[in-house]
Structure formats: C-alpha cells, structure tokens
Write an enzyme that holds these catalytic residues in place. Sequence first.
Site, PDB file in Angstrom:
ATOM      1  N   GLU A 414      49.944  35.456  35.227  1.00  0.00           N
ATOM      2  CA  GLU A 414      50.931  34.553  36.056  1.00  0.00           C
ATOM      3  C   GLU A 414      50.170  33.575  36.839  1.00  0.00           C
ATOM      4  O   GLU A 414      49.169  33.886  37.288  1.00  0.00           O
ATOM      5  CB  GLU A 414      51.246  35.832  37.131  1.00  0.00           C
ATOM      6  CG  GLU A 414      52.443  35.121  38.127  1.00  0.00           C
ATOM      7  CD  GLU A 414      52.985  36.084  39.172  1.00  0.00           C
ATOM      8  OE1 GLU A 414      53.683  35.758  40.134  1.00  0.00           O
ATOM      9  OE2 GLU A 414      52.241  37.186  39.292  1.00  0.00           O
ATOM     10  N   ARG A 634      42.040  49.487  33.615  1.00  0.00           N
ATOM     11  CA  ARG A 634      41.430  48.137  34.372  1.00  0.00           C
ATOM     12  C   ARG A 634      39.847  48.121  34.781  1.00  0.00           C
ATOM     13  O   ARG A 634      39.388  49.084  35.017  1.00  0.00           O
ATOM     14  CB  ARG A 634      42.365  47.668  35.570  1.00  0.00           C
ATOM     15  CG  ARG A 634      42.126  48.887  36.765  1.00  0.00           C
ATOM     16  CD  ARG A 634      43.188  48.399  37.741  1.00  0.00           C
ATOM     17  NE  ARG A 634      42.551  47.139  38.634  1.00  0.00           N
ATOM     18  CZ  ARG A 634      43.351  46.601  39.446  1.00  0.00           C
ATOM     19  NH1 ARG A 634      44.634  46.896  39.642  1.00  0.00           N
ATOM     20  NH2 ARG A 634      43.006  45.431  40.098  1.00  0.00           N
ATOM     21  N   LYS A 644      44.455  39.092  43.983  1.00  0.00           N
ATOM     22  CA  LYS A 644      44.686  37.459  44.221  1.00  0.00           C
ATOM     23  C   LYS A 644      45.146  37.255  45.361  1.00  0.00           C
ATOM     24  O   LYS A 644      44.639  36.306  45.987  1.00  0.00           O
ATOM     25  CB  LYS A 644      45.548  37.104  43.225  1.00  0.00           C
ATOM     26  CG  LYS A 644      45.030  37.060  41.666  1.00  0.00           C
ATOM     27  CD  LYS A 644      45.935  36.274  40.622  1.00  0.00           C
ATOM     28  CE  LYS A 644      47.055  37.018  40.296  1.00  0.00           C
ATOM     29  NZ  LYS A 644      47.777  36.481  39.162  1.00  0.00           N
TER      30      LYS A 644
END
Length: 814
Positions: A414, A634, A644
């Site tokens: 994104e 992850r 983020k």
Amino acid sequence: KRSSVNTTSTMSSEGAAVAAPSLPALKTRIENLAESIKSLKSSAEPDKDAIAAAVNELVDAKRTYAANNNGIGVDGKPFEEPMSKSEKKKKAKSEKVTGGGGGKDGGAGANQESEANAAKKAAKKAEAKAKKAAMKVASAGGRGDAASAKQPAAATSSVAATATGGNKASVAVPPPAMQTKSKLQPNQISFNPNVPLADRPVVALSIGILTNTIVDYELVSDHTRSGCALGLPASRGEIQGDLAIARYLAKKAGECGASCLGGSTDEDVAMVDQWVDYALSLSKFGLARRVLAVQRTLDPLLLSGTYAMGHSLTLADIALFAAVGFPSRDEDKAEIRGILPLGSGCPTMRWIDTIASHPAIREATQLAVGIAKNDEAKFEVEHPQFAEMEPLMTGMSYLEGGIPGKVVTRFPPEPSGYLHVGHAKAVLLNNYYARRYFGRLIVRFDDTNPSKEKDEYQQSIIEDLAKIGVRPDVVTFTSDYFETIKQYALWMIHNSLAYMDDTPQEQMQKERMERQNSKHRDQSPTEALEKFNLMCSGKEEGKPWCLRAKIDMSADNGTMRDPVLYRQNLTPHHRSGTAYKAYPTYDLACPIVDAIEGVSHALRTTEYDDRNEQYQWIQRALKLRRVRIQTFARMNFMYTVMSKRKLTWFVETGRVTGWDDPRFPTVRGVSRRGIDVDALKRFMCSQGASRRIVNMEWSKFWAENKKEIDKRAKRFMAIDKEEHVPLTITNATEEIEFLSTDYLPKDPSHGKRLVRIGKRVLLEAVDTEGMEVGENIVLTRWGTLLFFSCTILGTYFLSGSSLVMPDTDKSTHD
C-alpha cells in the site's frame, strides 16, 4: 443372646449357633486377595504355587460371601462356581439347545435373551462385512464410496426360537452398520507419502484442479494409511479410494464437474463410467499387460480423436492414465515407451504425452509428490530456460503445486509509507519463488484508500525495491481495476450476495461481536442497488452507507460475519483524481485482482489466516479462477517498531532525520547503515516460508551481513587522529619504504596494495595499553620488534624499539 460387630448368629444343620463373618469384612478380604494375586503375577519370577493357593483362597472367600448373601456374589450377580473354558462352552451349547432350561417361564425369558444376543452378533457381522467390502473397493482403486458403501440387508422377518415351553418370541431387526469413522477433518485429503505415485490420489487431485476447487481441500500426509481418504463434513465419516474421491469432487463442483463426468447427456456419462470400470478391471494385472491392453483399446479411437471421449479431457482419460501408472514424469514415460511395440510412434503414446503435459496433470503430480514437503517432481522440458531449477536455498521450502513456467506471485504494497524490513521479507520470498520456477513477479500497488496514499510513497517503494535487487516483471495498480471491481459488486447485489447498510461503526462492531444480523440484511436487491448508487454519487446522504457481503453472521470466524466491501471516500485519489467517490476495500479488491492477473500463489503472512477463508469465499461466490494461498510468518525484531503509523510519527515529530535514518528498520535505513543485498536476501530466506513467528535480534542480522561483506571487502588501515601514539624504530632507515600486501588475504584475486613503512610509525593508543619493556611486539605484515624503552608524554607513550626483519624481499614479505 450374643452380639458382635463382625459376626452374626446363624443356626447350623445340627441346630447349634454358628458365628458367620460380616459381608463388609469378606468384601475387603476378597479385594485384598485380588490385589495380592495381581502382585504375584506381575513379579519378575511368578510363584505358580503361591498364585494357585491365593486363587483357591479367593474362590473360597467369594463362595462364603455368596453363601451369606442369599447366593449373590460380590459383583451383585448370582454366584457361579468357577469353570474351565471347555466347561463354559459345553454349558453355552446346552443352554442354546434347551433354551436355558429354567421351566416354562424361565425358558421363555432365556429364549428372548438368547435371541437378542444372536441379533447383536448378526449386526456386528454385517458391519464387519461392510467394512471388509469397503476396504476391498479402496484397494481396487476406489470404485465405490466407502462411506456410503452398500450395507448387507438386515433381516426383515422376525426370528423365532423354540423354548423349553414351546413359545416363540420375535426379535427386533438389528440396526444397520454405522458409517466408517474418521479422524480426518472435513475437506482433508489424506494419503501415504511413501507409496508409489500411482497409489496416491492423483486422479482426485487432477479432478479438483480441473474443477477449480482443489484449493478448498487440505492435503495431509499420513504414513500409517494404506490408501487415500477424504474427510466428509458434519462428521459423516470419510470416502476411501482415489476414484471414489474423484467422483465426489466432480459431482460437488456442479457444471464444471459434470463436464469431467461426461457432460449433460446420460449416454456420455454412461460411456465415461464404462471407461472407468474398464480401468479398474486392469488393476489386477502387471504394468506391461495394462499398458498393452490400453494401447490395443485406445489406438483405433485415437485415430480420429484426441481423448477417449473425443476432444475433451474427462475422468475416463485420467482413470486410464492412472491405470498405466500415471506416467507424468520423465522416468515414468521412458518406462512406458519401452513397453509399447512402436515406442513413441503409436497413437496411445501420443495420448500419454498429451495428458502428461496438461497443466492440471502436472500440478496434481507436484501436489502428490510434494505432500511431505521434501520432494518435487521433474518434468520433461518444454523450453530451454526451464531445463534445470536451482537447488532450494537453505531455509526455504518447496512451493506447493509449483510448476516451472506457471508460477506467478505478487507483492501488493500500500503506498502509504516507506518499505521496512518486514516488507523486504515478503517481496524477497515472492521474488525467490518467481525466479526459481521461471515465473513472473507482479508488484501491484494496493491504492484503494486515497486518505493515506501519496505519490511520494509510491516512488520510494520502487526505488527501495531496486536497492534490494528486486526487479518486477510488471508493475500494476488496483486502481486500474476499479470499474471491473464495481461491476462485480453490482453482480453480488443482483444475486443477493451483498446488501447496503448504514449502521454506525460502533454499533456494527457490537452486532458482529454478538453475532446479530443487521436490520438491512434482508433488503431487496432493488433497494440495495439504489443505496449503492447513492453512495457512489458522493452525496452527503450516501456517506453513512457501505456495502457488506452476506456471508454468515453466526460464523466462528469473525471475518466471515458480513465484512464491509465498499465505502464512500471523497478524498481525491493520487492517480484517478475525483473520478470515483467510493472505493472497494482490500478484502474485496485483492481476490478479484489476483484472479484477473493470473496469480498462481498468493503468499500471505499468518496475520491474514482468518481472512483466508473470506478470500476463498469471494472467489467462489464470483466464480473466479481460484488462487492457492501459502502463508509464512512475518518478520519481527526485538525492541523495534514496525508499524508504518508509528514510524510516520517519529518522522513528523522530528525525532529522526528522516525515513533513511540509520536507526530506522526501513529498507533505506538499513541500506544507509551498510546492509549488503546478498546478506539481506540470505538472511530473509534463511527464515524461510515457515509459519512459526519468532522475534529476531538485530545482532544476528548484522552478523550475517558481516559474513557476506567479509568475503569481498578489501582491507585498509587507519589510525585515530587524536588517540594515537608515535613509535620510533631505532634500526630502521630514515627513508620511506613500501611493502606489498594483498587487499584481501583470503582471496588474492582482489589485487595488492602498498603499505608505507619508515623510522616513525603511529599506533592506536588503546593498543599500547599494557605494553611492557622487554616484550616482543608484532607489526602485522612487517616484522617483530623488541620494546626496550618508553617515554611518557602526557597520556601517551613514546617508545623506542629494535625491529628484527627476516632476510626476505620487503616487497614480498607479509
């Protein structure tokens, strides 16, 4: 009169009073004797005499107990004298013939009990017979469905037996045998990874791939299973046998599966069944005889058609292909060519080559071979670039169902921030699989939320990918498919698979937690379409409305409780501007675009595990091409922020110099700190595609980086400008001389460098600490000196020494 706690007064046959032991005391004695016998039997060297004596004592105690309890033993049943096995058999036969012999009334009751026992035995025999028949079917190739195999018919007439008194009693019909119990979960296909390929469910896997449903089933390795089985939903047992599972998958797949079974006409379906029966009949013969039989049968048909049923691949072809050993791999086809009389020149060999090269057959082979995650199939090379895949990197696992030239992966960032090392792992794994399997890597920007996205972030992601050596084959944007996604949303509304809802966010969250339906869930498609258009118009009245999928509000998986698919957002998009006033969510856009762009494997982190079911539901509901999901853990680092949103806060508040601050876990930050690209790739791939979540330490990360840099970093020397000590070598010349040494001692191919030497040299101050007069000191690549005096100036040492040089050329001394 006498009274006692442990005895009671009775009269003997002679009329004298006799004291009898109490029942509780006898019961305790019997229990103690039983434990004593167990101990004697379990000893290392059992004493048979002692055991016999204890058994006799136990029998006497039981006999005494029954005599004082109206003939009832310790177990609450009438006491019977111990009998040998032969005596018990004679008694049972006698009772069966005479009906128990207890008079007219007792005989009838015994007769009924005997007939009931006979009925139970008959039921058990019927169940055992059914299971045996199911196993035979499974071993013969799975012609029938073991879970629904025909059970022997139960007796429908009453069973009569003549008792002592001549009465007849009817017995209830025994219940039918229960279905096969299974330890498998619904939609699990289990088979043994150690059996030959042809004995694995290759036909069923091929049908699952052809019907676009294989991703709905989980493959399970079971070393104890002799055949293959499919777990059925609602605890209904399991289906055993390859062809039985294949038929089930085809029938469950609807129209797509019907074509595999022969089509819409009864005649074609019967013809396919006939071919399948023929393939099953060959299972009792050896491979050579099976191959020749199929060749003689198929050769005339293949002169005018590609497949057994003409020009379409059906279950008949796959069953026949399995009958000849499922020769999809190179070594298997070579064996078949050696059996056929004309080798590669006959129509049957052409048919085998055609089926073996079919993508569905190759994927089924790869799934069957790779069930244990430690092997993969090798196929005949179609293109020179697919000749040899590189060995699997340490830490990595084989890609499930991966076929060279057919693998397509994607990395969907994104554009709302800079890439960090967690993103680096995701993109490097996707890039590794795409390159190893000669496939394609798609980098797709998931730009569905204009409130967070910027063109700055988009450009930075492309630059960061180049920094870590990732070159995508194509770069796409979800925004390119907005109109297509909108049409799919409208299709869902028309088919009552979605509805519009204006429930406030907090109330909607509460209803989902409490599994309560929305008040708008049952609205008509016409009303939903009206509200959808209102939302997309950008008007204020449409702001509260959103599109929700109609799935299952009672589901245990919270993501399946009618998730939001579309919502209004008036923020201008950084690519499409103000062309759209409403945007799809990632949950709707991702499965649609993955299917459209031809993605074969969607690699997702374990945090999406709950959403995987939702992903598959959307693709099924919209009848899209299915995408296989493979999950991995992850990347987490201890004491490190990866969010983020939180990283953005550090930048905006000025607590760091920017997104490339060396302390930041971003790709730019670690690059500025000195990360080596090869080290980064090796470190990320060493974590592999494992699902196990671990918290890594930065020290291990930088240690791996140092190992990689050490292989090619040239060696140079520098002395601290402030913290140094001058050293005078008394027997050195005043002229400046040079030594030649390797840039990289471990690899001379990197060349040589010159080192300047002379009477005065500089040492690091820290290296002079602890030096004592009279000891030898080594100057690397020059020689050994004898330290004989020093002068202290401030905090430094001014030293004098004698250098002892070997009798060699200075230019070659190291």
